[in-house]
Scaffold this motif. Structure first.
Motif, short mmCIF file in Angstrom:
data_model
loop_
_atom_site.label_atom_id
_atom_site.label_comp_id
_atom_site.label_asym_id
_atom_site.label_seq_id
_atom_site.Cartn_x
_atom_site.Cartn_y
_atom_site.Cartn_z
N TRP A 146 13.48 -24.11 6.96
CA TRP A 146 14.10 -25.07 6.14
C TRP A 146 13.54 -25.24 4.70
N PRO B 97 23.20 -33.25 2.34
CA PRO B 97 22.87 -32.18 3.32
C PRO B 97 22.83 -30.86 2.48
N VAL C 214 18.68 -34.13 7.71
CA VAL C 214 19.13 -32.81 8.86
C VAL C 214 17.92 -32.12 9.00
#
Length: 409
Positions: free
Chosen positions: A296, A305, A339
């Motif tokens: 990520w 997000p 997230v």
């Protein structure tokens, strides 16, 4: 610097994919999660080491000035004449009302400039940068052809460098087939206005690669301390004076033109990401596998997000080679995303290893960028960092940044 003809026979690094919101990804046929040379039970074989262009150690380059290109007086005059020819055309070609609609160069992989991520620039600076970029869409890499339309027609005519142009083509060859970095010295920024410096940076960059739009579609960014808080969700790394971890930018090449150095600090440091990759392969092949898995990252466009996305740190290239896209500051800041799952134990250990190796003196080459220095780095094979710095209030550190995409002429 490597001979241009010899460099042309080396592997072409520039065709590494640059796609999707400015993020480098593997080709469709080579999924980013692919684990090269995986043996039985998922264990990596000893030949996971990458062989090819872009691998070097500090001892190989510290005593070698082959990566430096010093402009002679003739080259400096040539640049000044070209810049002023463009400035004259620009002053008569761009009306204030046109600044919001002009074209701003060649986005990566043909993507519209508006699809590239980033924070908004202040209005005046965005308009100024866009104005400087008029006509870049028609100035192809290498400075070999000219084209344009509307306000851009003829604006960059005259930015031709008959003696420096071939040197800059050799710079491109060294970036894609040699060490992956070059330091151009002696750009006459001290004789230019701020506008002329922007034009100089863009014109020199266009002889090396195609200009990629940055924040708010601007083709050139001003790197200076704005007093922004690094902890804030929208703060970019170029907006503060703190130390930066070793990282790569999201395009083939990043170029930095030094207008003024800091009062103290602000040293640039680079490492060969190929050499670091191979050291991981030699010492911790289990962690090398982790680097080829999705991680990520944070775009730092806010808290929504879409500020967060996944991509591998390492991507194997078809035909050999590796492209390394690392940015510890942006990986760690991604942990704030709702997230985003916590880093795994293996990921934390892999980052610790990368951070240790990239700060190991065996790998690190330091550059003290001075006025008129222009640094070019191939982001696929070089990671770069910057030490913290202190400014003189009257003469603040100031660099101009370009993002470039390169392709075989």
């Amino acid at each position: 610097m490597a001979d241009a003809e010899a460099a042309g026979s080396r592997e072409w690094w520039a065709d590494a994919a640059v796609a999707g919101l400015g993020e480098r990804r593997a080709d469709a046929g080579a999924v980013g999660e692919r684990k090269p040379d995986a043996g039985a039970a998922g264990e990596w074989s000893a030949d996971a080491r990458v062989v090819g262009s872009g691998e070097w150690l500090a001892a190989d380059v510290r005593g070698d000035d082959g990566w430096k290109v010093r402009l002679g007086e003739g080259h400096r005059r040539e640049v000044l004449e070209a810049v002023r020819a463009v400035a004259v055309r620009e002053s008569g070609s761009v009306a204030a009302g046109d600044l919001g609609t002009v074209r701003v160069g060649l986005p990566a992989a043909g993507l519209p400039a508006t699809e590239l991520p980033g924070a908004e620039l202040p209005g005046a600076e965005a308009a100024r940068s866009k104005a400087v970029g008029v006509g870049l869409a028609g100035l192809k890499a290498g400075g070999d052809e000219r084209a344009g339309d509307g306000a851009a027609e003829g604006l960059w005519e005259g930015y031709w460098l008959p003696t420096l142009g071939p040197v800059l083509r050799q710079v491109r060859e060294e970036l894609v087939g040699g060490r992956g970095f070059v330091l151009l010295q002696g750009v006459p920024v001290e004789e230019m206005s701020e506008r002329e410096r922007e034009i100089a940076a863009l014109g020199l960059g266009c002889h090396v690669g195609g200009i990629v739009a940055q924040m708010a579609g601007a083709p050139v960014m001003h790197v200076r301390d704005t007093g922004a808080d690094p902890a804030q969700a929208r703060t970019r790394s170029y907006e503060h004076s703190g130390r930066l971890g070793y990282h790569s930018d999201p395009t083939d090449v990043v170029a930095l033109l030094c207008v003024r150095p800091a009062k103290s600090g602000g040293l640039s440091a680079i490492v060969s990401s190929v050499a670091v990759h191979n050291e991981v392969a030699r010492t911790r092949p289990d962690l090398l596998e982790v680097l080829y898995e999705p991680w990520w990252h944070d775009r730092r466009t806010g808290d929504e997000p879409d500020s967060f996305y996944t991509k591998p740190i390492c991507v194997r290239r078809e035909g050999g080679g590796v492209s390394v896209a690392y940015g510890p500051d942006y990986i760690r800041s991604a942990q704030r995303g709702a997230v985003v799952p916590p880093l795994s134990a293996a990921q934390r250990e892999a980052m610790e290893l990368l951070d240790r190796l990239t700060n190991d003196a065996r790998f690190v080459l330091t550059m003290d960028l001075r006025e008129g220095d222009m640094q070019f780095l191939n982001n696929h094979v070089v990671l770069h960092s910057r030490t913290a710095y202190e400014d003189d209030p009257e003469r603040r550190r100031h660099l101009l940044r370009l993002w470039l995409t390169v392709s075989r002429p």
